[in-house]
Design a protein around this motif. Structure first.
Motif, PDB file in Angstrom:
ATOM      1  N   SER A 123       0.793  -1.229   0.000  1.00  0.00           N
ATOM      2  CA  SER A 123       0.000   0.000   0.000  1.00  0.00           C
ATOM      3  C   SER A 123       0.830   1.286   0.000  1.00  0.00           C
ATOM      4  CB  SER A 123      -0.949   0.016   1.205  1.00  0.00           C
ATOM      5  OG  SER A 123      -0.232   0.115   2.413  1.00  0.00           O
ATOM      6  N   LEU A 124       2.150   1.196  -0.065  1.00  0.00           N
ATOM      7  CA  LEU A 124       2.960   2.406  -0.153  1.00  0.00           C
ATOM      8  C   LEU A 124       2.843   3.013  -1.539  1.00  0.00           C
ATOM      9  CD1 LEU A 124       6.310   1.601   1.648  1.00  0.00           C
ATOM     10  CD2 LEU A 124       4.622   3.279   2.306  1.00  0.00           C
ATOM     11  N   GLU A 125       2.821   4.309  -1.620  1.00  0.00           N
ATOM     12  CA  GLU A 125       2.695   5.000  -2.895  1.00  0.00           C
ATOM     13  C   GLU A 125       4.029   5.137  -3.618  1.00  0.00           C
ATOM     14  OE1 GLU A 125      -0.105   5.922  -4.425  1.00  0.00           O
ATOM     15  OE2 GLU A 125      -1.158   4.972  -2.786  1.00  0.00           O
ATOM     16  N   ALA A 126       5.132   5.121  -2.886  1.00  0.00           N
ATOM     17  CA  ALA A 126       6.447   5.286  -3.514  1.00  0.00           C
ATOM     18  C   ALA A 126       6.729   4.085  -4.399  1.00  0.00           C
ATOM     19  CB  ALA A 126       7.530   5.440  -2.454  1.00  0.00           C
ATOM     20  N   ARG A 127       6.966   4.299  -5.673  1.00  0.00           N
ATOM     21  CA  ARG A 127       7.090   3.190  -6.610  1.00  0.00           C
ATOM     22  C   ARG A 127       8.278   2.291  -6.336  1.00  0.00           C
ATOM     23  NH1 ARG A 127       9.043   6.159 -12.103  1.00  0.00           N
ATOM     24  NH2 ARG A 127      11.023   6.768 -11.291  1.00  0.00           N
ATOM     25  N   SER A 128       9.317   2.792  -5.728  1.00  0.00           N
ATOM     26  CA  SER A 128      10.475   1.951  -5.482  1.00  0.00           C
ATOM     27  C   SER A 128      10.273   1.043  -4.280  1.00  0.00           C
ATOM     28  CB  SER A 128      11.719   2.812  -5.273  1.00  0.00           C
ATOM     29  OG  SER A 128      11.553   3.615  -4.133  1.00  0.00           O
ATOM     30  N   LEU A 129       9.230   1.245  -3.498  1.00  0.00           N
ATOM     31  CA  LEU A 129       9.042   0.468  -2.290  1.00  0.00           C
ATOM     32  C   LEU A 129       7.982  -0.611  -2.411  1.00  0.00           C
ATOM     33  CD1 LEU A 129       9.290   3.315   0.340  1.00  0.00           C
ATOM     34  CD2 LEU A 129      11.039   1.699  -0.365  1.00  0.00           C
ATOM     35  N   GLY A 130       7.183  -0.603  -3.432  1.00  0.00           N
ATOM     36  CA  GLY A 130       6.158  -1.628  -3.558  1.00  0.00           C
ATOM     37  C   GLY A 130       5.298  -1.407  -4.778  1.00  0.00           C
ATOM     38  N   PRO A 131       4.551  -2.447  -5.155  1.00  0.00           N
ATOM     39  CA  PRO A 131       3.698  -2.356  -6.336  1.00  0.00           C
ATOM     40  C   PRO A 131       2.505  -1.435  -6.110  1.00  0.00           C
ATOM     41  CG  PRO A 131       3.356  -4.435  -5.200  1.00  0.00           C
ATOM     42  CD  PRO A 131       4.501  -3.753  -4.514  1.00  0.00           C
ATOM     43  N   LEU A 158       9.619  -9.540 -12.452  1.00  0.00           N
ATOM     44  CA  LEU A 158      10.507 -10.540 -13.043  1.00  0.00           C
ATOM     45  C   LEU A 158      10.061 -11.896 -12.507  1.00  0.00           C
ATOM     46  CD1 LEU A 158      12.960 -10.922 -14.889  1.00  0.00           C
ATOM     47  CD2 LEU A 158      14.364 -10.917 -12.815  1.00  0.00           C
ATOM     48  N   LEU A 159       9.570 -12.751 -13.394  1.00  0.00           N
ATOM     49  CA  LEU A 159       9.085 -14.072 -13.004  1.00  0.00           C
ATOM     50  C   LEU A 159      10.194 -15.103 -13.173  1.00  0.00           C
ATOM     51  CD1 LEU A 159       5.594 -14.116 -14.769  1.00  0.00           C
ATOM     52  CD2 LEU A 159       6.265 -13.034 -12.627  1.00  0.00           C
ATOM     53  N   THR A 160      10.251 -16.037 -12.254  1.00  0.00           N
ATOM     54  CA  THR A 160      11.201 -17.144 -12.340  1.00  0.00           C
ATOM     55  C   THR A 160      10.484 -18.325 -12.980  1.00  0.00           C
ATOM     56  OG1 THR A 160      12.340 -16.403 -10.360  1.00  0.00           O
ATOM     57  CG2 THR A 160      12.717 -18.675 -11.027  1.00  0.00           C
ATOM     58  N   LEU A 161      11.045 -18.826 -14.087  1.00  0.00           N
ATOM     59  CA  LEU A 161      10.459 -19.954 -14.802  1.00  0.00           C
ATOM     60  C   LEU A 161      11.173 -21.226 -14.356  1.00  0.00           C
ATOM     61  CD1 LEU A 161      10.408 -18.334 -18.353  1.00  0.00           C
ATOM     62  CD2 LEU A 161       8.643 -18.243 -16.585  1.00  0.00           C
ATOM     63  N   GLU A 162      10.396 -22.296 -14.177  1.00  0.00           N
ATOM     64  CA  GLU A 162      10.998 -23.530 -13.687  1.00  0.00           C
ATOM     65  C   GLU A 162      10.922 -24.678 -14.672  1.00  0.00           C
ATOM     66  OE1 GLU A 162       9.966 -24.551  -9.741  1.00  0.00           O
ATOM     67  OE2 GLU A 162      10.190 -22.506  -9.019  1.00  0.00           O
ATOM     68  N   GLY A 163      10.197 -24.547 -15.750  1.00  0.00           N
ATOM     69  CA  GLY A 163      10.097 -25.669 -16.672  1.00  0.00           C
ATOM     70  C   GLY A 163       9.101 -25.426 -17.776  1.00  0.00           C
ATOM     71  N   ASN A 164       8.056 -26.217 -17.772  1.00  0.00           N
ATOM     72  CA  ASN A 164       7.080 -26.198 -18.866  1.00  0.00           C
ATOM     73  C   ASN A 164       5.825 -25.403 -18.521  1.00  0.00           C
ATOM     74  OD1 ASN A 164       8.789 -27.855 -20.307  1.00  0.00           O
ATOM     75  ND2 ASN A 164       7.881 -29.725 -19.490  1.00  0.00           N
ATOM     76  N   GLU A 165       5.959 -24.290 -17.845  1.00  0.00           N
ATOM     77  CA  GLU A 165       4.799 -23.488 -17.490  1.00  0.00           C
ATOM     78  C   GLU A 165       4.164 -22.867 -18.739  1.00  0.00           C
ATOM     79  OE1 GLU A 165       7.922 -22.571 -14.243  1.00  0.00           O
ATOM     80  OE2 GLU A 165       7.923 -22.561 -16.400  1.00  0.00           O
ATOM     81  N   GLN A 179       7.032 -17.627  -8.941  1.00  0.00           N
ATOM     82  CA  GLN A 179       7.712 -16.792  -7.959  1.00  0.00           C
ATOM     83  C   GLN A 179       8.161 -15.543  -8.706  1.00  0.00           C
ATOM     84  OE1 GLN A 179      10.812 -18.696  -5.751  1.00  0.00           O
ATOM     85  NE2 GLN A 179      11.008 -16.978  -4.349  1.00  0.00           N
ATOM     86  N   ALA A 180       8.027 -14.372  -8.070  1.00  0.00           N
ATOM     87  CA  ALA A 180       8.286 -13.119  -8.767  1.00  0.00           C
ATOM     88  C   ALA A 180       9.046 -12.145  -7.884  1.00  0.00           C
ATOM     89  CB  ALA A 180       6.961 -12.489  -9.205  1.00  0.00           C
ATOM     90  N   ARG A 181       9.674 -11.191  -8.558  1.00  0.00           N
ATOM     91  CA  ARG A 181      10.360 -10.093  -7.871  1.00  0.00           C
ATOM     92  C   ARG A 181       9.844  -8.796  -8.465  1.00  0.00           C
ATOM     93  NH1 ARG A 181      16.656  -9.675  -8.513  1.00  0.00           N
ATOM     94  NH2 ARG A 181      15.898  -9.308 -10.581  1.00  0.00           N
ATOM     95  N   PHE A 182       9.445  -7.872  -7.597  1.00  0.00           N
ATOM     96  CA  PHE A 182       8.945  -6.576  -8.050  1.00  0.00           C
ATOM     97  C   PHE A 182      10.123  -5.715  -8.496  1.00  0.00           C
ATOM     98  CE2 PHE A 182       7.649  -2.157  -6.993  1.00  0.00           C
ATOM     99  CZ  PHE A 182       6.690  -2.012  -7.976  1.00  0.00           C
ATOM    100  N   LEU A 183      10.022  -5.146  -9.704  1.00  0.00           N
ATOM    101  CA  LEU A 183      11.090  -4.317 -10.260  1.00  0.00           C
ATOM    102  C   LEU A 183      10.769  -2.835 -10.254  1.00  0.00           C
ATOM    103  CD1 LEU A 183      12.112  -6.499 -13.339  1.00  0.00           C
ATOM    104  CD2 LEU A 183      13.139  -6.463 -11.061  1.00  0.00           C
TER     105      LEU A 183
END
Length: 139
Positions: free
Chosen positions: A57-65, A94-101, A131-135
């Motif tokens: 819920s933070l508005e600052a874009r570098s701190l959260g979606p 950035l999504l982590t791919l593990e195989g045949n998704e 699994q993802a990482r917010f960029l």
């Protein structure tokens, strides 16, 4: 740890913008000269900031979606086993791919939730989960 990230995120031009009141509370603490009162200030100010960072819920874009659901605007492969996804609201993941998704397609609905160990889970069309990482947002 959050305090250092907050201070780094606020350096430069970002500091000139209107700050979230939770950030202002943290930044006011160093002005307190008494060590015990300063520590109490940080303890009180960091709790709501930590909660806001964990629920997005933070508005600052570098701190959260901006949002924890949306639609896929674009996708692009990023090296081995990674996929960059941009949502319509501008959030980049950035999504982590593990195989045949089945990879997300433009227009797919997504739901994002916070995991137990500070990770994110990115679910596409009520099906495949990554699994993802917010960029952050693009500049």
């Amino acid at each position: 740890m959050i305090g250092a990230g907050v201070l780094a995120a606020l350096a430069g031009p970002a500091a000139a913008q209107k700050l979230d009141p939770r950030l202002e509370a943290v930044l006011a603490c160093p002005r307190i000269t008494d060590a015990a009162q300063r520590l109490a200030c940080f303890d009180a100010a960091v709790t709501p900031l930590r909660q806001a960072a964990s629920n997005g819920s933070l508005e600052a874009r570098s701190l959260g979606p901006k949002a924890l659901d949306g639609k896929v605007r674009a996708t692009k492969g990023q090296g081995y086993n990674n996929l960059l996804v941009q949502l319509e609201n501008g959030d980049r993941w950035l999504l982590t791919l593990e195989g045949n998704e089945r990879l997300p397609k433009v227009g797919s609905d997504v739901t994002i939730r916070r995991g137990a160990l500070s990770n994110w889970w990115f679910k596409v069309d009520k099906g495949q989960t990554f699994q993802a990482r917010f960029l952050g947002q693009p500049d």
